[in-house]
Design an enzyme around this catalytic site. Structure first.
Site, PDB file in Angstrom:
ATOM      1  N   HIS A   1       0.704  -1.065  -0.430  1.00  0.00           N
ATOM      2  CA  HIS A   1       0.307  -0.081  -0.033  1.00  0.00           C
ATOM      3  C   HIS A   1       0.663   1.268  -0.571  1.00  0.00           C
ATOM      4  O   HIS A   1       1.638   1.373   0.703  1.00  0.00           O
ATOM      5  CB  HIS A   1      -0.822   0.082   0.994  1.00  0.00           C
ATOM      6  CG  HIS A   1      -1.997  -1.076   1.270  1.00  0.00           C
ATOM      7  ND1 HIS A   1      -3.384  -1.363   1.082  1.00  0.00           N
ATOM      8  CD2 HIS A   1      -1.778  -2.497   1.725  1.00  0.00           C
ATOM      9  CE1 HIS A   1      -3.935  -2.127   0.820  1.00  0.00           C
ATOM     10  NE2 HIS A   1      -3.283  -3.342   0.980  1.00  0.00           N
TER      11      HIS A   1
ATOM     12  N   GLU B   1      -8.204 -12.429   5.058  1.00  0.00           N
ATOM     13  CA  GLU B   1      -7.520 -11.889   6.585  1.00  0.00           C
ATOM     14  C   GLU B   1      -7.815 -11.994   7.279  1.00  0.00           C
ATOM     15  O   GLU B   1      -8.233 -12.137   8.769  1.00  0.00           O
ATOM     16  CB  GLU B   1      -7.197 -10.460   5.578  1.00  0.00           C
ATOM     17  CG  GLU B   1      -5.736  -9.569   6.687  1.00  0.00           C
ATOM     18  CD  GLU B   1      -6.076  -8.380   6.661  1.00  0.00           C
ATOM     19  OE1 GLU B   1      -7.091  -7.577   5.744  1.00  0.00           O
ATOM     20  OE2 GLU B   1      -4.871  -7.864   6.748  1.00  0.00           O
TER      21      GLU B   1
HETATM   22  N1  ADE Z   1      -5.010  -1.327   3.846  1.00  0.00           N
HETATM   23  C1  ADE Z   1      -4.079  -1.668   3.979  1.00  0.00           C
HETATM   24  N2  ADE Z   1      -3.581  -3.036   4.625  1.00  0.00           N
HETATM   25  C2  ADE Z   1      -4.209  -3.046   4.945  1.00  0.00           C
HETATM   26  C3  ADE Z   1      -4.332  -4.451   5.169  1.00  0.00           C
HETATM   27  N3  ADE Z   1      -3.696  -5.114   5.808  1.00  0.00           N
HETATM   28  N4  ADE Z   1      -5.985  -5.259   5.069  1.00  0.00           N
HETATM   29  C4  ADE Z   1      -6.751  -4.337   4.574  1.00  0.00           C
HETATM   30  N5  ADE Z   1      -6.144  -2.903   3.769  1.00  0.00           N
HETATM   31  C5  ADE Z   1      -5.531  -2.639   4.296  1.00  0.00           C
HETATM   32 ZN    ZN Z   2      -3.339  -5.239   2.247  1.00  0.00          ZN
END
Ligand code: ADE
Ligand code: ZN
Length: 328
Positions: free
Chosen positions: A12, A193
């Site tokens: 990101h 996640e």
């Molecule tokens: N934006 C930045 N890092 C993230 C992550 N690990 N999961 C979801 N959105 C994100």
């Molecule tokens: Zn991410």
């Protein structure tokens, strides 16, 4: 340490901003930052919800195309120093002018120029993946996807939704992903996640992505692991991020090596490295220490990354040549 050329698919842009970088820009603008840094100067969060809030607060400092150009320059230098030859970075039109297409074009021009300068200087190629933010809902996502579709091409190579996976359903975002697919963009989505196997199935079935951001919780469902392996769905795995955010208690418990051994195409990235006190070098070191990965494995995962990258065919051929050149 391995000298295999590295490819990073899940990084990101705002999340790669070092705390000092954010502090410097904040100072230039007399922008007050409350509850963003801990007493040691790092980003201060204790869980994912708070992480997203701190991420937003730090990103609020970046208000101009030039801020983003400076960020691209800083990040490319850091990546090149670590032996990265190609990276895809998530960037959100939401932060770059509030999903306004005219503003987005200005931000994009600044980032593209900075990336081209970095490529000339370091040889590293950076590309952008436009990122709708899931917890802002499907309507905002459409605005981001429109920015992506309208600027698809040289630098913008994909669409990849991020944000809070616990909010809404993948199907809510199908319109945005259809628009991006029609514009010729590559597709990825954060899933598996904070959501379980059904969340991963959802982005495969409803968004028809070829890659999944994280995807690690697929390990909880053997049938899904088989599907990922058979269909060649590439996981953008960020082990240090998962551990820092408490998804797994330690490196040994992380499923990356089990997924790889089950035949799932895995790649390694850092997500938001300064937030998680990591770097690609640190991730590789830990993978080597904990799972015994050596050059052959690092080469294999980077070839997987080259094959899964959203770049054009000529760039992919160059990446594969660079990876093969280290073969002997
Ligand atoms: N934006 C930045 N890092 C993230 C992550 N690990 N999961 C979801 N959105 C994100
Ligand atoms: Zn991410």
């Amino acid at each position: 340490m391995t000298d295999v050329p590295r490819i990073e698919l899940h990084l990101h842009l705002e999340g790669a901003a070092p705390p000092d970088f954010i502090r410097r820009i904040a100072a230039e603008k007399s922008h007050r930052l409350d509850r963003v840094f801990d007493e040691r100067g790092g980003y201060d969060f204790s869980d994912f919800t708070r992480f997203l809030q701190v991420y937003d607060a730090a990103t609020a400092v970046l208000t101009t195309p030039d801020d983003y150009a400076r960020l691209v320059t800083a990040i490319c230098e850091d990546l090149a120093e670590q032996g990265v030859i190609y990276a895809e970075t998530f960037v959100s039109p939401e932060f770059c002018g509030g999903n306004d297409l005219t503003a987005w074009r200005d931000y994009l021009a600044a980032m593209t120029e900075a990336a081209a300068r970095a490529e000339a200087r370091h040889g590293l190629r950076l590309r952008g993946v436009v990122t709708p933010i899931r917890h802002l809902g499907p309507e905002r996502a459409k605005g981001a996807a429109l920015c992506a579709a309208e600027t698809a091409g040289a630098w913008v190579v994909g669409l990849g939704i991020g944000g809070d996976e616990r909010v809404g359903l993948p199907a809510d975002f199908a319109y945005s992903f259809d628009m991006a697919r029609e514009a010729g963009l590559g597709l990825t989505a954060h899933a598996g996640e904070w959501g379980g196997p059904d969340s991963v199935r959802g982005v495969l079935d409803d968004l028809r992505v070829t890659r999944v951001g994280h995807g690690v919780r697929a390990i909880e469902d053997p049938a899904l692991v088989d599907r990922l392996a058979e269909d060649g769905v590439v996981l953008e795995i960020c082990p240090g991020s998962n551990i820092a955010l408490g998804l797994y208690p330690n490196w040994k418990a992380h499923p990356i090596d089990r997924l790889r051994r089950a035949g799932v195409p895995v790649t390694v990235s850092t997500d938001d490295p300064p937030f998680f006190h990591t770097s690609l070098t640190r991730e590789y070191d830990r993978l080597s220490d904990v799972f015994g990965w050596q050059d052959d494995t690092f080469r294999a995962i980077n070839i997987t990354a080259a094959q899964a990258a959203f770049c054009d065919a000529a760039t992919r051929a160059d990446l594969l040549t660079a990876l093969e050149a280290k073969d002997d």
